[in-house]
Design an enzyme around this catalytic site. Sequence first.
Site, PDB file in Angstrom:
ATOM      1  N   CYS A   2      37.964  27.810  28.261  1.00 29.78           N
ATOM      2  CA  CYS A   2      37.741  26.560  27.530  1.00 29.78           C
ATOM      3  C   CYS A   2      38.886  25.582  27.792  1.00 29.78           C
ATOM      4  O   CYS A   2      40.047  25.971  27.922  1.00 29.78           O
ATOM      5  CB  CYS A   2      37.631  26.741  26.021  1.00 29.78           C
ATOM      6  SG  CYS A   2      36.348  27.873  25.522  1.00 29.78           S
ATOM      7  N   ARG A  27      37.797  25.254  33.559  1.00 32.28           N
ATOM      8  CA  ARG A  27      38.159  26.277  32.570  1.00 32.28           C
ATOM      9  C   ARG A  27      36.945  26.850  31.847  1.00 32.28           C
ATOM     10  O   ARG A  27      37.039  27.845  31.128  1.00 32.28           O
ATOM     11  CB  ARG A  27      39.119  25.687  31.538  1.00 32.28           C
ATOM     12  CG  ARG A  27      40.392  25.137  32.136  1.00 32.28           C
ATOM     13  CD  ARG A  27      41.272  24.583  31.053  1.00 32.28           C
ATOM     14  NE  ARG A  27      41.749  25.641  30.193  1.00 32.28           N
ATOM     15  CZ  ARG A  27      42.853  26.343  30.389  1.00 32.28           C
ATOM     16  NH1 ARG A  27      43.610  26.079  31.425  1.00 32.28           N
ATOM     17  NH2 ARG A  27      43.216  27.290  29.565  1.00 32.28           N
ATOM     18  N   TRP A  74      33.652  27.887  27.552  1.00 31.28           N
ATOM     19  CA  TRP A  74      33.210  29.130  28.191  1.00 31.28           C
ATOM     20  C   TRP A  74      32.975  30.086  27.031  1.00 31.28           C
ATOM     21  O   TRP A  74      33.915  30.497  26.349  1.00 31.28           O
ATOM     22  CB  TRP A  74      34.302  29.664  29.126  1.00 31.28           C
ATOM     23  CG  TRP A  74      33.875  30.866  29.898  1.00 31.28           C
ATOM     24  CD1 TRP A  74      33.226  30.876  31.094  1.00 31.28           C
ATOM     25  CD2 TRP A  74      34.074  32.245  29.551  1.00 31.28           C
ATOM     26  NE1 TRP A  74      32.999  32.166  31.502  1.00 31.28           N
ATOM     27  CE2 TRP A  74      33.503  33.037  30.589  1.00 31.28           C
ATOM     28  CE3 TRP A  74      34.665  32.898  28.469  1.00 31.28           C
ATOM     29  CZ2 TRP A  74      33.521  34.433  30.567  1.00 31.28           C
ATOM     30  CZ3 TRP A  74      34.672  34.288  28.447  1.00 31.28           C
ATOM     31  CH2 TRP A  74      34.111  35.038  29.487  1.00 31.28           C
ATOM     32  N   ASN A 100      40.647  26.659  22.053  1.00 26.01           N
ATOM     33  CA  ASN A 100      40.618  27.566  23.203  1.00 26.01           C
ATOM     34  C   ASN A 100      41.285  28.855  22.762  1.00 26.01           C
ATOM     35  O   ASN A 100      42.384  28.815  22.223  1.00 26.01           O
ATOM     36  CB  ASN A 100      41.402  26.942  24.367  1.00 26.01           C
ATOM     37  CG  ASN A 100      41.658  27.945  25.478  1.00 26.01           C
ATOM     38  OD1 ASN A 100      40.836  28.819  25.723  1.00 26.01           O
ATOM     39  ND2 ASN A 100      42.794  27.832  26.148  1.00 26.01           N
ATOM     40  N   GLY A 101      40.617  29.977  22.957  1.00 22.89           N
ATOM     41  CA  GLY A 101      41.250  31.249  22.598  1.00 22.89           C
ATOM     42  C   GLY A 101      40.284  32.173  21.903  1.00 22.89           C
ATOM     43  O   GLY A 101      39.065  31.966  21.926  1.00 22.89           O
ATOM     44  N   GLU A 481      37.586  41.687  49.004  1.00 21.10           N
ATOM     45  CA  GLU A 481      37.657  40.255  48.723  1.00 21.10           C
ATOM     46  C   GLU A 481      36.414  39.532  49.247  1.00 21.10           C
ATOM     47  O   GLU A 481      35.866  38.659  48.574  1.00 21.10           O
ATOM     48  CB  GLU A 481      38.952  39.683  49.346  1.00 21.10           C
ATOM     49  CG  GLU A 481      39.146  38.187  49.231  1.00 21.10           C
ATOM     50  CD  GLU A 481      39.215  37.644  47.810  1.00 21.10           C
ATOM     51  OE1 GLU A 481      39.255  38.418  46.855  1.00 21.10           O
ATOM     52  OE2 GLU A 481      39.175  36.410  47.664  1.00 21.10           O
ATOM     53  N   LYS A 485      33.928  37.437  46.863  1.00 22.63           N
ATOM     54  CA  LYS A 485      33.610  36.020  47.099  1.00 22.63           C
ATOM     55  C   LYS A 485      32.107  35.818  47.102  1.00 22.63           C
ATOM     56  O   LYS A 485      31.584  34.902  46.479  1.00 22.63           O
ATOM     57  CB  LYS A 485      34.160  35.526  48.441  1.00 22.63           C
ATOM     58  CG  LYS A 485      35.608  35.175  48.586  1.00 22.63           C
ATOM     59  CD  LYS A 485      36.144  34.099  47.704  1.00 22.63           C
ATOM     60  CE  LYS A 485      36.466  34.605  46.340  1.00 22.63           C
ATOM     61  NZ  LYS A 485      37.832  34.928  46.030  1.00 22.63           N
ATOM     62  N   GLU A 488      30.345  36.507  43.531  1.00 23.89           N
ATOM     63  CA  GLU A 488      30.623  35.613  42.407  1.00 23.89           C
ATOM     64  C   GLU A 488      29.982  34.238  42.564  1.00 23.89           C
ATOM     65  O   GLU A 488      29.692  33.588  41.565  1.00 23.89           O
ATOM     66  CB  GLU A 488      32.123  35.508  42.104  1.00 23.89           C
ATOM     67  CG  GLU A 488      32.953  34.736  43.096  1.00 23.89           C
ATOM     68  CD  GLU A 488      34.423  34.625  42.682  1.00 23.89           C
ATOM     69  OE1 GLU A 488      34.721  34.446  41.501  1.00 23.89           O
ATOM     70  OE2 GLU A 488      35.275  34.704  43.578  1.00 23.89           O
ATOM     71  N   HIS A 504      30.662  59.086  51.792  1.00 22.10           N
ATOM     72  CA  HIS A 504      30.654  59.834  50.530  1.00 22.10           C
ATOM     73  C   HIS A 504      29.718  59.208  49.507  1.00 22.10           C
ATOM     74  O   HIS A 504      29.819  59.494  48.322  1.00 22.10           O
ATOM     75  CB  HIS A 504      32.081  59.935  49.979  1.00 22.10           C
ATOM     76  CG  HIS A 504      33.004  60.657  50.911  1.00 22.10           C
ATOM     77  ND1 HIS A 504      32.956  62.012  51.095  1.00 22.10           N
ATOM     78  CD2 HIS A 504      33.953  60.188  51.765  1.00 22.10           C
ATOM     79  CE1 HIS A 504      33.856  62.366  52.005  1.00 22.10           C
ATOM     80  NE2 HIS A 504      34.473  61.271  52.428  1.00 22.10           N
ATOM     81  N   LYS A 603      37.574  29.451  35.721  1.00 19.47           N
ATOM     82  CA  LYS A 603      38.707  29.580  36.643  1.00 19.47           C
ATOM     83  C   LYS A 603      39.819  30.426  36.044  1.00 19.47           C
ATOM     84  O   LYS A 603      40.428  31.241  36.718  1.00 19.47           O
ATOM     85  CB  LYS A 603      39.235  28.175  36.975  1.00 19.47           C
ATOM     86  CG  LYS A 603      40.375  28.151  37.971  1.00 19.47           C
ATOM     87  CD  LYS A 603      39.896  28.567  39.321  1.00 19.47           C
ATOM     88  CE  LYS A 603      41.004  28.620  40.349  1.00 19.47           C
ATOM     89  NZ  LYS A 603      40.587  29.413  41.513  1.00 19.47           N
TER      90      LYS A 603
HETATM   91  O1  M6R Z   1      44.517  33.298  37.961  1.00 18.68           O
HETATM   92  P1  M6R Z   1      44.481  34.716  38.428  1.00 18.68           P
HETATM   93  O2  M6R Z   1      44.910  34.868  39.830  1.00 18.68           O
HETATM   94  O3  M6R Z   1      45.250  35.638  37.507  1.00 18.68           O
HETATM   95  O4  M6R Z   1      42.967  35.119  38.332  1.00 18.68           O
HETATM   96  C1  M6R Z   1      42.514  36.418  38.550  1.00 18.68           C
HETATM   97  C2  M6R Z   1      41.016  36.467  38.666  1.00 18.68           C
HETATM   98  O5  M6R Z   1      40.418  36.018  37.489  1.00 18.68           O
HETATM   99  C3  M6R Z   1      40.500  35.618  39.829  1.00 18.68           C
HETATM  100  O6  M6R Z   1      41.107  35.968  41.020  1.00 18.68           O
HETATM  101  C4  M6R Z   1      38.976  35.751  39.969  1.00 18.68           C
HETATM  102  O7  M6R Z   1      38.651  37.055  40.350  1.00 18.68           O
HETATM  103  C5  M6R Z   1      38.427  34.724  40.948  1.00 18.68           C
HETATM  104  N1  M6R Z   1      37.232  34.153  40.422  1.00 18.68           N
HETATM  105  C6  M6R Z   1      38.122  35.285  42.284  1.00 18.68           C
HETATM  106  O8  M6R Z   1      37.623  34.326  43.161  1.00 18.68           O
END
Ligand code: M6R
Length: 608
Positions: A2, A27, A74, A100-101, A481, A485, A488, A504, A603
Amino acid sequence: MCGIVGYVGARNVPSVLLGSLWRLEYRGYDSSGIAVISNSELIVRKVPGKLSELEELIKRKPVSGELGIGHTRWATHGVPQENNTHPLLDCNEEVALVVNGIIENYLTLKDELEAKGHIFRSLTDSEVIVHLIEQNISKGLTEAVRLTVKKLTGNFAFAAIRIGENKEIVCARHDAPLICCYNAEEAAVASDTSGVVSIFDEVIDIPNDSIVILGRGTCSILNFQGRETKTTPRKVMIEVKDIDKGHFPTFMLKEIYEQPKVLHNIVKERTSDSQIQLGAELSLSEAELKKISRILIQACGTSWHAGLIGKYIIEKFARIHTEVDISSEFRYRDAVLDNDTLVMAISQSGETADTIAGLREAKVKFLKVLSVVNVLQSSIHRESDGIIEIMAGPEIGVASTKAYTAEIVNLYFLALYLGRLRGFVSKTQLKEHFAALMEMPDQVEQILRLDNDIKDIAKEFCNSRDFLFLGRGLNYATALEGALKLKEISYINATGYAAGEMKHGPIALIDDKMPVVCVNPRSSVYDKMLNNIQEVVARKGIPISIVTKGDQRTRGASKYAISIPACHECISPILSVIPLQLLAHHIAALKGLDVDRPRNLAKSVTVE
Ligand code: M6R
């Protein structure tokens, strides 16, 4: 998660609030709203859905006022629908609040407040705050806020306005980020600097456990006991253009393309005077670093993947036993940590709740914490003993790209630095690494030139239901990774796996419809990985391989191959991931999805 904002001043209040919300939208973006006070009227506009819908609503039903607050959400408690959208109001519709929180004790508080006759309109945990304020509002908004924060457990940052106190916004923060700024005529508050960047060039990082009272040209900061706190403003280091998409269709694509420049700048900065420069804020002496017998890296998501690569290179160059934990596991597993363990946190945002909790876990045990962090003055920056700044610049796209490669290159320099200190890296070897690292940004640029070829592959597979990503050694993390990507932002089920582990279990998934991304640049595990590709082929899977330029063997075994330039094995994760970032981006774009705002995500993950 948020984003919260507030503004008091002579500008057009709704448009300042909207402008700020646009920049904080990363956010959270499932609903948004604003509240303004005009004369003695409190006007609220809020709507579930994207911020553009709030903008439309305000166009249709314009508002104006002397001050206001805004929110982009969010959802944690309560689905995104109008009653759960902030601003939230008290029973008398006299106080408006944005939060926010997470309020962990909200159920107990809610029971108490309902017993006293308060009517709740939302399912949010935050609504208890506005009713608690209401309980003491006869003492004035500031005092009511001060009495309220004492009752809350959890982490929060909020801003409130009240009819009758038309000149002030009252805010509070506890373990959630909040900045404010003011000049002679106006003042603002926001979850982070990007919310105020177009208006102010200095901001104040509000100290934890503070209450802030903002008026036109005034700002007083009190601690929770009500005593005035002194703060020093800092210069805003980002400009509007840094958080603008420019000519790119998405922030993610812009950030992918920024990588050569970002990586070049980091290499230049970290190698100036032909020495490794980890920056002024490393704050750990050579003696302290020499004493380390073990490193424990904890991080989440993409930053955790960078940590996996960190483990390989720290162990390789510095011969220090290194472990990597997912922060949400580390914080609850009662890890064995002795005095010579250095705990590291890696985080782009510096605000990831689990990573902060992991860091605090280490501090409770009196261990030093060194963090690799992108956002300066974030919670992780402030709470660490030392930091290595990632220097990726603002990253807006929810899918992390440039921060990831920048994290790896910074970990590379840390590994070399520790290797030099401990006598495992000679001067000559250091020179060779410097030369390889200096060449790397240009190699990234060369890979970006393959964008159209990668788009063609994306076209072929954008309707696939599942993907498998395989890698070994350093590029096991690249496989993880690449899969993260893709899933998500495209919502395609993608599994990243250590190629040697495939037999396995996951090999059962392979059939003639399964695209299998195989990361196989030249490396010490090249032949092993090639065997795994053959295993994929034997099950009629469709290998899409990342290969070193000139490598005919992997290319020959694959349906598609994307070449990266020849490089040092430890640089290969940086180069190999670039095509995977582009592939994920193009598949999501071809599916017509909102690449920068994938569903259910935000984010900065500031909740546990
Ligand atoms: O801000 P941070 O690097 O601590 O964030 C960690 C994860 O939330 C972040 O990398 C998330 O997995 C991304 N959406 C990946 O693209």
